[in-house]
Write a protein that holds these residues in place. Structure first.
Motif, PDB file in Angstrom:
ATOM      1  N   ALA A 115       8.949  86.377 -15.722  1.00 17.94           N
ATOM      2  CA  ALA A 115      10.194  85.958 -16.378  1.00 17.94           C
ATOM      3  C   ALA A 115      11.394  86.528 -15.635  1.00 17.94           C
ATOM      4  O   ALA A 115      11.426  87.712 -15.294  1.00 17.94           O
ATOM      5  CB  ALA A 115      10.185  86.432 -17.824  1.00 17.94           C
ATOM      6  N   GLY A 116      12.356  85.664 -15.347  1.00 16.70           N
ATOM      7  CA  GLY A 116      13.597  86.107 -14.718  1.00 16.70           C
ATOM      8  C   GLY A 116      13.446  86.527 -13.276  1.00 16.70           C
ATOM      9  O   GLY A 116      14.302  87.216 -12.728  1.00 16.70           O
ATOM     10  N   SER A 117      12.356  86.117 -12.629  1.00 16.73           N
ATOM     11  CA  SER A 117      12.126  86.548 -11.245  1.00 16.73           C
ATOM     12  C   SER A 117      13.190  86.021 -10.286  1.00 16.73           C
ATOM     13  O   SER A 117      13.651  84.886 -10.398  1.00 16.73           O
ATOM     14  CB  SER A 117      10.757  86.076 -10.779  1.00 16.73           C
ATOM     15  OG  SER A 117      10.627  86.299  -9.388  1.00 16.73           O
ATOM     16  N   VAL A 118      13.538  86.874  -9.360  1.00 17.85           N
ATOM     17  CA  VAL A 118      14.468  86.511  -8.287  1.00 17.85           C
ATOM     18  C   VAL A 118      13.912  85.340  -7.465  1.00 17.85           C
ATOM     19  O   VAL A 118      14.652  84.567  -6.870  1.00 17.85           O
ATOM     20  CB  VAL A 118      14.686  87.748  -7.377  1.00 17.85           C
ATOM     21  CG1 VAL A 118      15.295  87.366  -6.047  1.00 17.85           C
ATOM     22  CG2 VAL A 118      15.551  88.776  -8.089  1.00 17.85           C
ATOM     23  N   LEU A 119      12.600  85.211  -7.438  1.00 19.68           N
ATOM     24  CA  LEU A 119      11.965  84.191  -6.598  1.00 19.68           C
ATOM     25  C   LEU A 119      11.702  82.873  -7.335  1.00 19.68           C
ATOM     26  O   LEU A 119      11.093  81.965  -6.771  1.00 19.68           O
ATOM     27  CB  LEU A 119      10.622  84.721  -6.055  1.00 19.68           C
ATOM     28  CG  LEU A 119      10.681  85.998  -5.216  1.00 19.68           C
ATOM     29  CD1 LEU A 119       9.322  86.302  -4.621  1.00 19.68           C
ATOM     30  CD2 LEU A 119      11.735  85.909  -4.123  1.00 19.68           C
ATOM     31  N   SER A 120      12.156  82.784  -8.563  1.00 18.31           N
ATOM     32  CA  SER A 120      11.764  81.636  -9.397  1.00 18.31           C
ATOM     33  C   SER A 120      12.184  80.288  -8.805  1.00 18.31           C
ATOM     34  O   SER A 120      11.562  79.271  -9.087  1.00 18.31           O
ATOM     35  CB  SER A 120      12.320  81.790 -10.800  1.00 18.31           C
ATOM     36  OG  SER A 120      13.730  81.853 -10.744  1.00 18.31           O
ATOM     37  N   ASP A 121      13.224  80.301  -7.976  1.00 23.52           N
ATOM     38  CA  ASP A 121      13.704  79.030  -7.426  1.00 23.52           C
ATOM     39  C   ASP A 121      13.563  78.963  -5.902  1.00 23.52           C
ATOM     40  O   ASP A 121      14.187  78.138  -5.245  1.00 23.52           O
ATOM     41  CB  ASP A 121      15.168  78.819  -7.826  1.00 23.52           C
ATOM     42  CG  ASP A 121      15.587  77.359  -7.690  1.00 23.52           C
ATOM     43  OD1 ASP A 121      14.741  76.474  -7.942  1.00 23.52           O
ATOM     44  OD2 ASP A 121      16.748  77.101  -7.316  1.00 23.52           O
ATOM     45  N   MET A 122      12.735  79.822  -5.344  1.00 21.36           N
ATOM     46  CA  MET A 122      12.598  79.882  -3.887  1.00 21.36           C
ATOM     47  C   MET A 122      12.070  78.558  -3.337  1.00 21.36           C
ATOM     48  O   MET A 122      11.089  78.006  -3.840  1.00 21.36           O
ATOM     49  CB  MET A 122      11.644  81.020  -3.521  1.00 21.36           C
ATOM     50  CG  MET A 122      11.638  81.354  -2.046  1.00 21.36           C
ATOM     51  SD  MET A 122      10.630  82.823  -1.728  1.00 21.36           S
ATOM     52  CE  MET A 122      10.917  83.018   0.040  1.00 21.36           C
TER      53      MET A 122
ATOM     54  N   LEU B 212       3.684  85.864  -3.696  1.00 19.73           N
ATOM     55  CA  LEU B 212       5.008  85.285  -3.960  1.00 19.73           C
ATOM     56  C   LEU B 212       4.963  84.435  -5.225  1.00 19.73           C
ATOM     57  O   LEU B 212       5.871  84.516  -6.069  1.00 19.73           O
ATOM     58  CB  LEU B 212       5.465  84.438  -2.768  1.00 19.73           C
ATOM     59  CG  LEU B 212       5.783  85.216  -1.487  1.00 19.73           C
ATOM     60  CD1 LEU B 212       5.993  84.252  -0.323  1.00 19.73           C
ATOM     61  CD2 LEU B 212       7.013  86.095  -1.665  1.00 19.73           C
ATOM     62  N   ARG B 213       3.932  83.640  -5.357  1.00 19.83           N
ATOM     63  CA  ARG B 213       3.811  82.797  -6.562  1.00 19.83           C
ATOM     64  C   ARG B 213       3.661  83.642  -7.817  1.00 19.83           C
ATOM     65  O   ARG B 213       4.239  83.327  -8.857  1.00 19.83           O
ATOM     66  CB  ARG B 213       2.614  81.854  -6.421  1.00 19.83           C
ATOM     67  CG  ARG B 213       2.828  80.731  -5.425  1.00 19.83           C
ATOM     68  CD  ARG B 213       1.892  79.563  -5.707  1.00 19.83           C
ATOM     69  NE  ARG B 213       1.886  78.603  -4.602  1.00 19.83           N
ATOM     70  CZ  ARG B 213       2.864  77.726  -4.362  1.00 19.83           C
ATOM     71  NH1 ARG B 213       3.910  77.701  -5.143  1.00 19.83           N
ATOM     72  NH2 ARG B 213       2.771  76.908  -3.330  1.00 19.83           N
ATOM     73  N   ALA B 214       2.876  84.702  -7.705  1.00 18.89           N
ATOM     74  CA  ALA B 214       2.675  85.578  -8.862  1.00 18.89           C
ATOM     75  C   ALA B 214       4.000  86.217  -9.267  1.00 18.89           C
ATOM     76  O   ALA B 214       4.338  86.276 -10.455  1.00 18.89           O
ATOM     77  CB  ALA B 214       1.635  86.649  -8.533  1.00 18.89           C
ATOM     78  N   GLU B 215       4.747  86.665  -8.273  1.00 13.24           N
ATOM     79  CA  GLU B 215       6.051  87.273  -8.548  1.00 13.24           C
ATOM     80  C   GLU B 215       7.013  86.241  -9.156  1.00 13.24           C
ATOM     81  O   GLU B 215       7.721  86.519 -10.125  1.00 13.24           O
ATOM     82  CB  GLU B 215       6.623  87.846  -7.247  1.00 13.24           C
ATOM     83  CG  GLU B 215       8.082  88.245  -7.297  1.00 13.24           C
ATOM     84  CD  GLU B 215       8.379  89.363  -8.287  1.00 13.24           C
ATOM     85  OE1 GLU B 215       7.511  90.246  -8.470  1.00 13.24           O
ATOM     86  OE2 GLU B 215       9.465  89.348  -8.889  1.00 13.24           O
ATOM     87  N   ALA B 216       7.004  85.052  -8.581  1.00 14.59           N
ATOM     88  CA  ALA B 216       7.924  84.010  -9.038  1.00 14.59           C
ATOM     89  C   ALA B 216       7.639  83.588 -10.474  1.00 14.59           C
ATOM     90  O   ALA B 216       8.530  83.107 -11.185  1.00 14.59           O
ATOM     91  CB  ALA B 216       7.840  82.798  -8.116  1.00 14.59           C
TER      92      ALA B 216
END
Length: 161
Positions: A124-131, A117-121
């Motif tokens: 750039a522009g990841s949907v998870l950036s503000d999870m 999850l952290r890697a995905e977040a």
DNA sequence: GCCAACGTTGGC
DNA sequence: GCCAACGTTGGC
């Protein structure tokens, strides 16, 4: 339909435990935090989808999806002196603590780890950036998840690794 | 086991 | 109402 994430320590209660319950359903008792209580009491509705998260273990991860099968009702464990979750200050006539029921939807074939999850977040522009789960110091055990975040995590559980 | 972050408690 | 002390969470 809102989405949520619920944390549990698998040594206390795991998604495998949920899978083994009658009707694969359990009450989500023992939440003793006011912010989480407010969500359980006021906001979480039948049919809402839940990311089931294993915390405080070797590999913290989202391990599956559950659905809310009963909306907020008083957590009677607070009135039970034998219970680990007993709270002398909670009055049955005006309960302090609430819970919901959750039913298993499915267990992920491969858990989506916190690391993933952290890697995905971090992209750039990841949907998870503000999870919320990934925010520093965030430890709310019941927390909101956006529809986009929910979809992304489920997609990650299906992606080849 | 360590410790940072956060929530709660209680003296004043 | 402030804030220090304490307890808990949870990643590492």
């Amino acid at each position: 339909m809102p989405h949520w994430l619920m944390k549990t320590e698998p040594t206390t209660y795991s998604i495998q435990d949920l899978a083994g319950e009658p009707n694969q359903t359990t009450c989500w008792e023992g939440v003793r935090n006011y912010q989480a209580r407010n969500l359980l009491r006021d906001d979480i509705q039948v049919g809402d989808q839940v990311l089931f998260y294993h915390s405080a273990c070797k590999e913290p991860a989202v391990t599956g999806v559950a659905k809310v099968s009963r909306a907020g009702y008083p957590d009677h464990h607070a009135f039970d002196k034998q219970s680990h979750y007993y709270d002398a200050k909670s009055n049955p006539d005006d309960p302090t603590w609430f819970m919901v029921d959750v039913t298993l939807d499915h267990v992920f074939a491969a858990p989506v780890t916190l690391k993933q999850l952290r890697a995905e977040a971090a992209l750039a522009g990841s949907v998870l950036s503000d999870m919320m789960l990934l925010r520093k110091g965030s430890r709310l055990s019941v927390q909101p998840v956006t529809a986009k975040e929910f979809k992304k995590v489920v997609a990650m559980s299906k992606a080849k690794r």
